[in-house]
Write an enzyme that holds these catalytic residues in place. Structure first.
Site, mmCIF file in Angstrom:
data_model
loop_
_atom_site.group_PDB
_atom_site.id
_atom_site.type_symbol
_atom_site.label_atom_id
_atom_site.label_comp_id
_atom_site.label_asym_id
_atom_site.label_seq_id
_atom_site.Cartn_x
_atom_site.Cartn_y
_atom_site.Cartn_z
ATOM 1 N N SER A 41 5.818 8.178 6.318
ATOM 2 C CA SER A 41 5.004 7.804 5.159
ATOM 3 C C SER A 41 3.621 8.443 5.307
ATOM 4 O O SER A 41 3.524 9.660 5.431
ATOM 5 C CB SER A 41 4.918 6.281 5.032
ATOM 6 N N HIS A 70 7.943 9.022 2.126
ATOM 7 C CA HIS A 70 7.388 8.326 0.971
ATOM 8 C C HIS A 70 6.542 9.303 0.157
ATOM 9 O O HIS A 70 5.459 9.718 0.585
ATOM 10 C CB HIS A 70 6.532 7.142 1.407
ATOM 11 N N ASP A 75 8.323 -0.390 6.330
ATOM 12 C CA ASP A 75 9.585 0.224 5.924
ATOM 13 C C ASP A 75 10.195 1.003 7.087
ATOM 14 O O ASP A 75 9.510 1.764 7.770
ATOM 15 C CB ASP A 75 9.359 1.159 4.727
#
Length: 327
Positions: free
Chosen positions: A147, A174, A267
């Protein structure tokens, strides 16, 4: 795909044999000439699909379907001279579990093959899945989630792999879908490996990097192909690393490495823990080299990582595991 033929007419059997033989990945498992024989043979050797005649002596196809679906269930397609004429029997067979029906094919007919292909996809026995769904033929799979700070972290890891690197790599970064094509192009320029956006039906392959390319979740299906799916709005990450990792644990039958790189939030932590619990080698980036020590920290708190490494050491750890199968 192994297909059984149940029909009391020799000419019909031979016609079905020739039709099946047109597809290299389809094989005739066995032949039965009445329903009772089919029930017995199916109990001993259950095929992927049965082409079941409706009208036969001793035991017709309807009664045979009823017994098979109770004792040794499998996909059954009713085959008859006229589906319309024998609609009552066909619908009765379907009530017992038959999936479809077709008129006995004439030579050169493609209708039967189309229906078989549809059923093959339904039961995950398409030619493609038949090839890849063998553990000993599968490459090592490296699944990576990243991310905040991920693009440069990915370059640091991927650029260390040689062009002939014999592992398949799947990545969720992401990133809004509108930026993904440019990101894939940029990433492709930074690594010796081929980088592509994963498309529905893509298969993880050695030496290729597949990148999640939409705002929907990238998942691995039972036939080991990648697809996109929408999940509830409760999931704040789109695409989600956890969703990919969990699907991979569920369906990938070969060896693998799970990697969680720098990023905000949690996540991927649960998915990485599932990987470790399933025997995967799991790696998280350490706090010192992470731009944001969020996702790797969450994974560490769950004891999801076999190794916690500086970013520059992750590629060599993968290479070591690939060559020895050990940490």
């Amino acid at each position: 795909m192994r297909i059984a033929i149940v029909n009391d007419m020799v000419m019909a059997v031979e016609s079905l044999r020739r039709t099946i033989a047109k597809i290299p990945d389809y094989d005739v498992a066995w032949v039965a000439y009445d329903g009772a024989e089919a029930v017995t043979k199916c109990a001993v050797d259950t095929p992927d699909l049965i082409l079941m005649d409706v009208l036969m002596p001793n035991m017709d196809g309807v009664e045979a379907t009823k017994h098979i679906m109770k004792q040794s269930p499998c996909a059954i397609m009713m085959v008859t001279a006229s589906v319309n004429r024998y609609a009552g029997q066909v619908f009765e067979a379907m009530s017992y579990g038959a999936l479809d029906a077709i008129n006995t094919p004439i030579e050169g007919s493609t209708g039967l093959l189309k229906k078989i292909s549809t059923i093959a996809k339904l039961i995950d026995k398409s030619p493609r899945s038949r090839i890849v769904n063998k553990s000993h033929n599968l490459p090592l799979l490296i699944a990576i989630g990243a991310s905040t700070g991920g693009p440069q972290a990915l370059v640091t890891v991927l650029s260390q792999f040689p062009q002939d690197f014999p592992a398949a790599i799947v990545i969720v970064q992401h990133l809004d879908a509108q930026f993904t094509p440019n990101f894939a192009t940029w990433l492709n320029e930074q690594t010796p490996l081929s980088v592509e956006i994963a498309s529905p039906g893509s298969c993880p392959q050695a030496g290729k990097i597949l990148l999640a390319g939409t705002n929907h979740h990238l998942v691995l299906r039972p036939n080991l192909t990648l697809e996109y799916e929408q999940e509830s709005a409760d999931c704040c990450y789109h695409p989600s690393i956890d969703v990919l990792f969990k699907s991979i644990v569920k369906h990938w039958t070969g060896k693998g490495i799970g990697i969680l790189l720098t990023g905000m939030g949690r996540d991927g932590a649960q998915g990485l823990k599932m990987m470790r619990d399933a025997g995967w080698h799991t790696i998280t980036q350490d706090s010192k080299t992470s731009v944001v020590y969020g996702m790797p920290k969450a994974a560490a708190e769950l004891n999801a990582a076999v190794e916690i490494l500086a970013l520059e050491a992750i590629a060599s750890a993968c290479t070591r595991f690939l060559s020895t199968g050990q940490s």
